[in-house]
Design a protein around this motif. Structure first.
Motif, PDB file in Angstrom:
ATOM      1  N   VAL A 186       0.841  -1.204   0.000  1.00  0.00           N
ATOM      2  CA  VAL A 186       0.000   0.000   0.000  1.00  0.00           C
ATOM      3  C   VAL A 186       0.873   1.250   0.000  1.00  0.00           C
ATOM      4  O   VAL A 186       0.616   2.207  -0.737  1.00  0.00           O
ATOM      5  CB  VAL A 186      -0.947  -0.005   1.217  1.00  0.00           C
ATOM      6  N   LEU A 187       1.916   1.242   0.819  1.00  0.00           N
ATOM      7  CA  LEU A 187       2.820   2.393   0.862  1.00  0.00           C
ATOM      8  C   LEU A 187       3.496   2.607  -0.488  1.00  0.00           C
ATOM      9  O   LEU A 187       3.666   3.745  -0.936  1.00  0.00           O
ATOM     10  CB  LEU A 187       3.876   2.196   1.950  1.00  0.00           C
ATOM     11  N   ALA A 188       3.873   1.503  -1.138  1.00  0.00           N
ATOM     12  CA  ALA A 188       4.553   1.614  -2.434  1.00  0.00           C
ATOM     13  C   ALA A 188       3.658   2.239  -3.490  1.00  0.00           C
ATOM     14  O   ALA A 188       4.138   2.882  -4.427  1.00  0.00           O
ATOM     15  CB  ALA A 188       5.026   0.233  -2.899  1.00  0.00           C
ATOM     16  N   ALA A 189       2.345   2.043  -3.334  1.00  0.00           N
ATOM     17  CA  ALA A 189       1.397   2.580  -4.311  1.00  0.00           C
ATOM     18  C   ALA A 189       0.899   3.966  -3.923  1.00  0.00           C
ATOM     19  O   ALA A 189       0.027   4.524  -4.596  1.00  0.00           O
ATOM     20  CB  ALA A 189       0.213   1.624  -4.450  1.00  0.00           C
ATOM     21  N   THR A 190       1.444   4.506  -2.843  1.00  0.00           N
ATOM     22  CA  THR A 190       0.979   5.791  -2.321  1.00  0.00           C
ATOM     23  C   THR A 190       2.051   6.852  -2.503  1.00  0.00           C
ATOM     24  O   THR A 190       3.240   6.578  -2.329  1.00  0.00           O
ATOM     25  CB  THR A 190       0.655   5.675  -0.817  1.00  0.00           C
ATOM     26  N   GLU A 191       1.664   8.050  -2.842  1.00  0.00           N
ATOM     27  CA  GLU A 191       2.618   9.145  -2.917  1.00  0.00           C
ATOM     28  C   GLU A 191       3.066   9.536  -1.511  1.00  0.00           C
ATOM     29  O   GLU A 191       2.369   9.313  -0.533  1.00  0.00           O
ATOM     30  CB  GLU A 191       1.986  10.360  -3.606  1.00  0.00           C
ATOM     31  N   HIS A 192       4.225  10.112  -1.435  1.00  0.00           N
ATOM     32  CA  HIS A 192       4.783  10.610  -0.170  1.00  0.00           C
ATOM     33  C   HIS A 192       4.973   9.484   0.846  1.00  0.00           C
ATOM     34  O   HIS A 192       4.704   9.638   2.025  1.00  0.00           O
ATOM     35  CB  HIS A 192       3.885  11.692   0.441  1.00  0.00           C
ATOM     36  N   ASN A 193       5.423   8.306   0.360  1.00  0.00           N
ATOM     37  CA  ASN A 193       5.635   7.181   1.279  1.00  0.00           C
ATOM     38  C   ASN A 193       7.085   7.077   1.733  1.00  0.00           C
ATOM     39  O   ASN A 193       7.419   6.250   2.575  1.00  0.00           O
ATOM     40  CB  ASN A 193       5.223   5.861   0.606  1.00  0.00           C
ATOM     41  N   ASP A 194       7.954   7.896   1.174  1.00  0.00           N
ATOM     42  CA  ASP A 194       9.378   7.796   1.501  1.00  0.00           C
ATOM     43  C   ASP A 194       9.638   8.219   2.943  1.00  0.00           C
ATOM     44  O   ASP A 194       8.976   9.102   3.477  1.00  0.00           O
ATOM     45  CB  ASP A 194      10.205   8.684   0.568  1.00  0.00           C
ATOM     46  N   GLY A 195      10.615   7.584   3.541  1.00  0.00           N
ATOM     47  CA  GLY A 195      11.070   8.024   4.851  1.00  0.00           C
ATOM     48  C   GLY A 195      10.278   7.528   6.036  1.00  0.00           C
ATOM     49  O   GLY A 195      10.542   7.943   7.168  1.00  0.00           O
ATOM     50  N   LEU A 196       9.317   6.635   5.820  1.00  0.00           N
ATOM     51  CA  LEU A 196       8.513   6.122   6.933  1.00  0.00           C
ATOM     52  C   LEU A 196       9.137   4.884   7.578  1.00  0.00           C
ATOM     53  O   LEU A 196       9.218   4.783   8.796  1.00  0.00           O
ATOM     54  CB  LEU A 196       7.099   5.778   6.451  1.00  0.00           C
ATOM     55  N   VAL A 197       9.543   3.926   6.754  1.00  0.00           N
ATOM     56  CA  VAL A 197       9.980   2.617   7.243  1.00  0.00           C
ATOM     57  C   VAL A 197      11.493   2.505   7.140  1.00  0.00           C
ATOM     58  O   VAL A 197      12.072   2.707   6.073  1.00  0.00           O
ATOM     59  CB  VAL A 197       9.312   1.483   6.445  1.00  0.00           C
ATOM     60  N   GLU A 198      12.119   2.175   8.264  1.00  0.00           N
ATOM     61  CA  GLU A 198      13.574   2.043   8.278  1.00  0.00           C
ATOM     62  C   GLU A 198      14.025   0.617   7.990  1.00  0.00           C
ATOM     63  O   GLU A 198      14.922   0.382   7.185  1.00  0.00           O
ATOM     64  CB  GLU A 198      14.123   2.484   9.633  1.00  0.00           C
ATOM     65  N   ARG A 199      13.420  -0.384   8.667  1.00  0.00           N
ATOM     66  CA  ARG A 199      13.848  -1.772   8.510  1.00  0.00           C
ATOM     67  C   ARG A 199      12.636  -2.696   8.529  1.00  0.00           C
ATOM     68  O   ARG A 199      11.619  -2.372   9.136  1.00  0.00           O
ATOM     69  CB  ARG A 199      14.805  -2.175   9.639  1.00  0.00           C
ATOM     70  N   VAL A 200      12.800  -3.852   7.886  1.00  0.00           N
ATOM     71  CA  VAL A 200      11.723  -4.850   7.841  1.00  0.00           C
ATOM     72  C   VAL A 200      12.328  -6.238   7.996  1.00  0.00           C
ATOM     73  O   VAL A 200      13.368  -6.545   7.396  1.00  0.00           O
ATOM     74  CB  VAL A 200      10.943  -4.765   6.512  1.00  0.00           C
ATOM     75  N   VAL A 201      11.679  -7.083   8.811  1.00  0.00           N
ATOM     76  CA  VAL A 201      12.063  -8.489   8.937  1.00  0.00           C
ATOM     77  C   VAL A 201      10.808  -9.333   8.763  1.00  0.00           C
ATOM     78  O   VAL A 201       9.847  -9.198   9.535  1.00  0.00           O
ATOM     79  CB  VAL A 201      12.713  -8.800  10.299  1.00  0.00           C
ATOM     80  N   LEU A 202      10.802 -10.190   7.745  1.00  0.00           N
ATOM     81  CA  LEU A 202       9.703 -11.125   7.502  1.00  0.00           C
ATOM     82  C   LEU A 202      10.176 -12.523   7.903  1.00  0.00           C
ATOM     83  O   LEU A 202      11.220 -12.992   7.434  1.00  0.00           O
ATOM     84  CB  LEU A 202       9.295 -11.116   6.031  1.00  0.00           C
ATOM     85  N   ARG A 226      17.705  -2.117   6.148  1.00  0.00           N
ATOM     86  CA  ARG A 226      17.761  -3.559   5.909  1.00  0.00           C
ATOM     87  C   ARG A 226      16.375  -4.161   5.710  1.00  0.00           C
ATOM     88  O   ARG A 226      15.413  -3.800   6.378  1.00  0.00           O
ATOM     89  CB  ARG A 226      18.460  -4.256   7.084  1.00  0.00           C
ATOM     90  N   PHE A 227      16.293  -5.111   4.780  1.00  0.00           N
ATOM     91  CA  PHE A 227      15.061  -5.844   4.486  1.00  0.00           C
ATOM     92  C   PHE A 227      15.432  -7.326   4.514  1.00  0.00           C
ATOM     93  O   PHE A 227      16.178  -7.801   3.666  1.00  0.00           O
ATOM     94  CB  PHE A 227      14.523  -5.444   3.115  1.00  0.00           C
ATOM     95  N   VAL A 228      14.918  -8.054   5.503  1.00  0.00           N
ATOM     96  CA  VAL A 228      15.310  -9.440   5.732  1.00  0.00           C
ATOM     97  C   VAL A 228      14.141 -10.377   5.464  1.00  0.00           C
ATOM     98  O   VAL A 228      13.017 -10.144   5.935  1.00  0.00           O
ATOM     99  CB  VAL A 228      15.811  -9.640   7.178  1.00  0.00           C
ATOM    100  N   ASN A 229      14.408 -11.452   4.714  1.00  0.00           N
ATOM    101  CA  ASN A 229      13.450 -12.549   4.550  1.00  0.00           C
ATOM    102  C   ASN A 229      14.053 -13.792   5.184  1.00  0.00           C
ATOM    103  O   ASN A 229      15.014 -14.364   4.674  1.00  0.00           O
ATOM    104  CB  ASN A 229      13.170 -12.815   3.064  1.00  0.00           C
ATOM    105  N   ALA A 230      13.517 -14.199   6.341  1.00  0.00           N
ATOM    106  CA  ALA A 230      13.992 -15.395   7.021  1.00  0.00           C
ATOM    107  C   ALA A 230      13.078 -16.560   6.650  1.00  0.00           C
ATOM    108  O   ALA A 230      11.867 -16.478   6.812  1.00  0.00           O
ATOM    109  CB  ALA A 230      14.000 -15.181   8.533  1.00  0.00           C
ATOM    110  N   PHE A 231      13.667 -17.639   6.150  1.00  0.00           N
ATOM    111  CA  PHE A 231      12.861 -18.762   5.665  1.00  0.00           C
ATOM    112  C   PHE A 231      13.376 -20.080   6.231  1.00  0.00           C
ATOM    113  O   PHE A 231      14.546 -20.199   6.606  1.00  0.00           O
ATOM    114  CB  PHE A 231      12.874 -18.807   4.134  1.00  0.00           C
TER     115      PHE A 231
END
Length: 662
Positions: free
Chosen positions: A545-561, A583-588
């Motif tokens: 949703v954020l990616a499809a929204t304008e002015h989404n930059d600068g909100l999220v610093e890191r993500v771990v899935l 950092r964007f982490v995908n743990a599987f």
């Protein structure tokens, strides 16, 4: 505190760090690796000029770099040159020169400036000591987490299930002689031997005193938070007010270059936030004391000092008097003697000297806006009745860092639960300096699907299929579209309806989470998002949703899935990655066949993030198969995985080793 030439060098280094942070979104191995980080990263411009590429973070249109230059009082005639240097192909060659400028001491350096630097460094050290958990507190948290793990194991493991799982896992290990393409990430020697910078710091870094490093970081953070009148006249549509996640990632990289532990940067954040809030509180107390609380509140709102969270029900700390919470009050007490003897102009707050020393008073209003909710914006948020079929959506405060001046937020999302405590207890053992919240959402449906899956796993038929190796077909089928045994398909029909509802609710909860972030209910502060199972799907949907929204930059610093039930193909992973500044982490887990069973219908040919790596530049895939015995293991193993990831480290680390793609 910094001389003009040093301010120039500080601004130049920040520009270099900001651009390298953007490069590392797709090449995350770090500046000093043998990787393409010397190449310009761009959205498509073929020009070598920064001015011709508006998608760059160091471009004027981003409004990320020029406010820093303005705060540092760098001559505007030098701005364009600094931007071009930051985005140049030889950025790493400039770092040593600017570090050397920072380390220089001139003959006319004032004793007062040096005293302020040392006072600030001592204050930061004192704040670090006050923030650090005691050994007893640490062990207490870990003991409680071990108790939770034991409770979970007793509930979910039976001798029959353990035996069947062991047989199935042995079959899987025997079959896994060759791993999937781009499967796990090889663990190389520790970062120290992989990173030129960590092993052999630049000579210029060793020349730079600790007090100067702290002073530079303090000045730069103040610049990131400042809300100068000149900036308001030229507001960028690409930058939100407050503490931008891209700024925090750049500061994290700069602290790495300086060889400064991140806890010191967090102490500086707390000092800036609390001193700014103290200044605002003092200013408010000097107003007409006869004003009613209602009229004062209206005045603060009209002045734009409070953030969006306060407008939705939060209470500004400066009004309630909640600033000096116990831990911070203790920290102030430790700082006062140090600052008071060296810098006598402390002011009524007893702590404003640090802000005065660094010239950060101009950032006070912006810090207050960043602080926004004062801890109440998320914890007081219930959105159950706001959107369609979502019945439950509530944030629960975790830990002791609320109302403590933290300038970063962490939201933790469980997605495989058996009781309401499972939304909170998996995360209670974590030790960090973030303001942390657990999202409790759609518990009725999550408990229903989790219970149905667990009942299915312990059924006689499922145990038999596991021993026969049928679950290997599940994992193989996800990769090669093989046919499943009819008995297995019939069994999965028992959980399909509940799973389908839970997946639908997770997508809707993700939309709500995006709305929360866009409205600034967390205060205008960088956010770290961590989730397992369907909780990871909530986060992914939020990012979509954020990616499809304008002015989404600068909100999220890191993500771990963690163990994410998200298809790999036909999803916009590249766009989602760009929303995350750091950092964007995908743990599987390669043997999480339960996840494959639950999501079999739609993912036969699309892959599954929870059991295999994602071949997208900038996503750090981590194989946690050895830590995960089954999907329910994420309830107690998520904490261990986060410990191994060392998220406060700028480089992509797992268990103290640098991760590189095989």
């Amino acid at each position: 505190m910094l001389k003009p030439t040093q301010s120039y060098a500080a601004g130049a280094l920040f520009g270099l760090a900001l651009h390298q942070a953007q490069v590392h979104q797709t090449h995350p191995l770090g500046l000093f690796q043998d990787d393409p980080t010397d190449e310009r990263t761009s959205s498509g411009s073929s020009s070598d000029s920064v001015s011709d590429d508006p998608q760059l973070w160091v471009h004027e249109s981003s409004n990320l770099l020029r406010p820093i230059f303005r705060f540092l009082k760098i001559e505007d005639t030098a701005w364009t040159g600094l931007e071009e240097t930051a985005g140049s192909s030889s950025a790493n060659h400039h770092i040593g020169a600017f570090l050397r400028v920072l380390s220089e001491e001139s003959d006319d350096s004032s004793t007062e400036a040096k005293d302020k630097e040392h006072a600030l460094a001592n204050a930061v050290d004192a704040m670090v000591s006050s923030m650090a958990p005691t050994r007893v507190d640490f062990e207490d948290k870990r003991e409680k987490h071990r108790e939770y793990e034991q409770e979970c194991r007793e509930k979910f493991s039976t001798p029959e299930l353990e035996e069947a799982s062991e047989v199935a896992n042995k079959r899987l290990e025997a079959q896994k002689e060759t791993k999937c393409k781009s499967s796990s990430l090889e663990q190389t020697p520790p970062i120290g031997s992989a990173s030129k910078f960590d092993k052999e710091p630049f000579e210029e870094v060793t020349m730079l005193g600790e007090h100067r490093k702290v002073a530079v970081l303090y000045e730069l953070l103040s610049a990131c938070l400042a809300d100068l009148p000149e900036d308001n006249k030229k507001k960028s549509t690409r930058r939100r007010r407050g503490y931008d996640a891209r700024h925090r990632v750049a500061l994290r990289l700069l602290a790495t270059w300086f060889n400064v532990n991140w806890i010191k940067m967090e102490a500086i954040e707390t000092m800036v936030a609390c001193s700014a809030m103290a200044l605002l509180k003092e200013a408010e107390s000097n107003q007409d004391d006869n004003q009613s609380p209602k009229s004062k509140w209206a005045k603060w709102k009209r002045g734009g000092i409070i953030g969006a969270a306060a407008l939705t029900g939060g209470t500004l700390m400066a009004i309630t008097g909640g600033l000096a919470a116990p831990a911070i009050a203790a920290g102030f007490g430790a700082l006062a003697p140090t600052l008071g003897t060296i810098i006598p102009v402390i002011g009524a707050s007893g702590f404003a000297a640090a802000a005065t020393a660094a010239g950060s008073v101009a950032g006070s209003v912006a810090v207050a806006a960043s602080f926004g909710a004062a801890g109440a914006g998320l914890s007081g948020t219930k959105m159950a009745r706001r959107t369609g079929s979502v019945d439950e959506f509530e944030f629960k405060a975790i830990g002791e860092n609320h109302n403590q001046g933290r300038l970063a937020v962490e939201i933790l999302v469980s997605g495989f639960v058996f009781e309401e405590n499972d939304f909170i207890r998996p995360w209670e053992g974590q030790v960090d300096e973030l303001e942390r919240y657990a999202l409790q959402w759609e518990s009725k449906h999550l408990i229903a699907v989790s219970t149905a899956i667990q009942d299915y796993l312990t059924s006689t038929l499922a145990l038999g299929l596991m021993k026969q190796g049928a679950m290997l077909t599940v994992l193989s089928g996800l990769l090669a579209a093989l046919a499943w045994p009819a008995t297995l398909v019939m069994m999965t029909d028992l959980i399909d309806s509940k799973w389908t509802i839970a997946v639908d609710r997770s997508d809707k909860a993700g939309v709500l989470l995006a709305e929360v972030l866009l409205k600034g209910l967390q205060g205008q502060r960088p956010v770290t998002l961590v989730g397992f199972s369907l909780g990871a799907r909530v986060i992914f949907k939020c990012l979509q949703v954020l990616a499809a929204t304008e002015h989404n930059d600068g909100l999220v610093e890191r993500v771990v899935l963690l163990g994410a039930p998200i298809p790999i193909k036909d999803e916009n992973w590249e766009a989602v990655r760009k929303v995350v500044a750091g950092r964007f982490v995908n743990a599987f887990s390669a043997n999480d066949w339960m996840l494959g069973v639950a999501f079999r219908a739609s993912l036969l040919t699309r892959g599954l993030a929870g059991i295999q790596p994602i071949d997208v530049p900038g996503i750090q895939n981590v194989d946690v198969t050895k830590l995960i015995e089954g999907h329910s293991s994420y309830l107690w193993a998520s904490q261990k995985i986060l410990d191994h990831l060392e998220l406060d480290t700028y480089y992509p680390v797992f268990n103290g080793t640098l991760l590189v793609k095989s």
